[in-house]
Design a protein around this motif. Structure first.
Motif, PDB file in Angstrom:
ATOM      1  N   GLU A 246      -5.467  -4.744  -3.492  1.00  0.00           N
ATOM      2  CA  GLU A 246      -6.328  -4.024  -2.563  1.00  0.00           C
ATOM      3  C   GLU A 246      -7.763  -4.052  -3.086  1.00  0.00           C
ATOM      4  O   GLU A 246      -7.992  -4.222  -4.287  1.00  0.00           O
TER       5      GLU A 246
ATOM      6  N   ARG B 182     -10.367  -2.086  -4.344  1.00  0.00           N
ATOM      7  CA  ARG B 182     -10.354  -0.737  -4.888  1.00  0.00           C
ATOM      8  C   ARG B 182     -11.582  -0.506  -5.749  1.00  0.00           C
ATOM      9  O   ARG B 182     -12.103  -1.422  -6.382  1.00  0.00           O
TER      10      ARG B 182
ATOM     11  N   THR C 188      -7.200  -4.720   3.761  1.00  0.00           N
ATOM     12  CA  THR C 188      -8.167  -3.672   3.453  1.00  0.00           C
ATOM     13  C   THR C 188      -9.372  -3.776   4.382  1.00  0.00           C
ATOM     14  O   THR C 188      -9.840  -2.772   4.940  1.00  0.00           O
TER      15      THR C 188
ATOM     16  N   GLY D  62      -3.397  -8.457   0.933  1.00  0.00           N
ATOM     17  CA  GLY D  62      -3.835  -7.085   0.739  1.00  0.00           C
ATOM     18  C   GLY D  62      -5.329  -6.909   0.909  1.00  0.00           C
ATOM     19  O   GLY D  62      -5.780  -5.930   1.507  1.00  0.00           O
ATOM     20  N   LYS D  63      -6.105  -7.828   0.404  1.00  0.00           N
ATOM     21  CA  LYS D  63      -7.558  -7.691   0.519  1.00  0.00           C
ATOM     22  C   LYS D  63      -8.011  -7.905   1.971  1.00  0.00           C
ATOM     23  O   LYS D  63      -8.937  -7.240   2.445  1.00  0.00           O
TER      24      LYS D  63
ATOM     25  N   SER E  60       0.796  -1.224   0.000  1.00  0.00           N
ATOM     26  CA  SER E  60       0.000   0.000   0.000  1.00  0.00           C
ATOM     27  C   SER E  60       0.830   1.277   0.000  1.00  0.00           C
ATOM     28  O   SER E  60       0.482   2.241  -0.693  1.00  0.00           O
TER      29      SER E  60
END
Length: 305
Positions: A180, A182, A247, A243-244, A116
């Protein structure tokens, strides 16, 4: 001074709207002696549109203990950096991400455990406030690691068919966006590069020169890979999974630091994805549960990825 360092230093010093500088000073004042630097980045920097938009700042602090009066905020920032807070100043609104100097340098580098920070600071930013007792080189050197990290994590998975530095940037940003949840439309990673092609060409050349200087060059003058293609693909698969989850975890954490965070999430999704999602009253009352029930529907509908 390397060309990469000089390019980053020059870019960080470029002027911005005076209102941004005033806003940054107000942020720094709020955190007193803990404040070390304030960085401005993101879509508002690219478009220069401020009114009616959400500005993006990173506040770099000496330590979380000095920055906060509450121990739980210290623990939250250490465990899951950064902490994110809303701010308003002179009719403008922003979100502020807080990182210590140590964490900022680490998260811009290849040592980072997620994408990030280095993904964002491989893109343009401005140093809009600096503590009087801090040399700008401290921030410059940290940010200069971001494009190096992006190239080191991307070059090994570039096939022989790539023909330009812009291909590396596009592939790298595409992969970071995939790591991510997004709201941006498909092709956003390419549009970031296309917005300033000359900047990315110059920075790409300086980045490859920096990597070559650190690692040497191959027998045909090529920049060596940081890792094997297989190991790099494994890294990206791990970053995508991690990453997810991060998030979602950061969204849950923000419910304690960011008043109206779920409304901001809906605003950002609607702005970037062209949707018309409306937050229900019960989702504001229980924002974590509301966000968790909201996300699967938006993912299934393609609003976020």
């Amino acid at each position: 001074m390397s060309e990469l360092i000089q390019l980053i230093k020059t870019e960080l010093a470029q002027p911005v709207d005076p209102r941004v500088v005033d806003f940054a000073a107000s942020i720094a004042a709020q955190y007193g002696e803990a404040s070390r630097a304030v960085l401005f980045y993101g879509s508002c920097l690219r478009t220069t549109e401020l009114d009616g938009q959400m500005l993006d700042f990173y506040l770099i602090v000496s330590s979380y203990e000095v920055a906060y009066g509450k121990s739980w905020l210290v623990r939250a920032n250490k465990l899951l950096p950064p902490n994110v807070f809303p701010a308003e100043h002179d009719g403008l609104v922003a979100k502020i991400a807080v990182l210590s100097e140590e964490d900022f340098a680490r998260l811009c580098s290849v040592k980072a455990g997620d994408v990030s920070v280095w993904a964002r600071f491989a893109q343009p930013s401005r140093l809009v406030w600096l503590a009087t007792n801090l040399a700008p080189e401290t921030i410059v050197e940290a940010i200069a690691e971001a494009p190096v990290t992006l190239f080191q994590r991307t070059l090994p998975v570039m096939g022989a068919e790539y023909t330009s530095l812009s291909d590396i940037w596009r592939e790298g940003f595409s992969r970071t966006y995939d790591c991510e949840l997004r709201a941006e439309r498909a092709g956003r990673s390419s549009s970031v590069v296309d917005c300033e092609p000359e900047r990315y060409e110059r920075l790409g050349m300086a980045t490859t020169a920096t990597i070559a200087k650190r690692m040497g060059v191959g027998p045909n003058g090529e920049v060596p890979n940081f890792a094997s293609p297989d190991a790099t693909e494994q890294f990206w698969r791990k970053m995508k999974r991690r990453g997810k989850l991060l998030t979602l975890a950061r969204l849950a954490k923000a419910s304690g630091t960011y008043a109206g965070g779920i409304d901001y999430l809906a605003w950002k999704i609607n702005r970037h994805a062209g949707t018309g999602y409306v937050i229900k009253p019960w989702q504001r009352k229980w924002p974590i549960l509301g966000a968790l029930t909201m996300l699967p529907r938006l993912i299934a509908g393609g609003a976020i990825k």
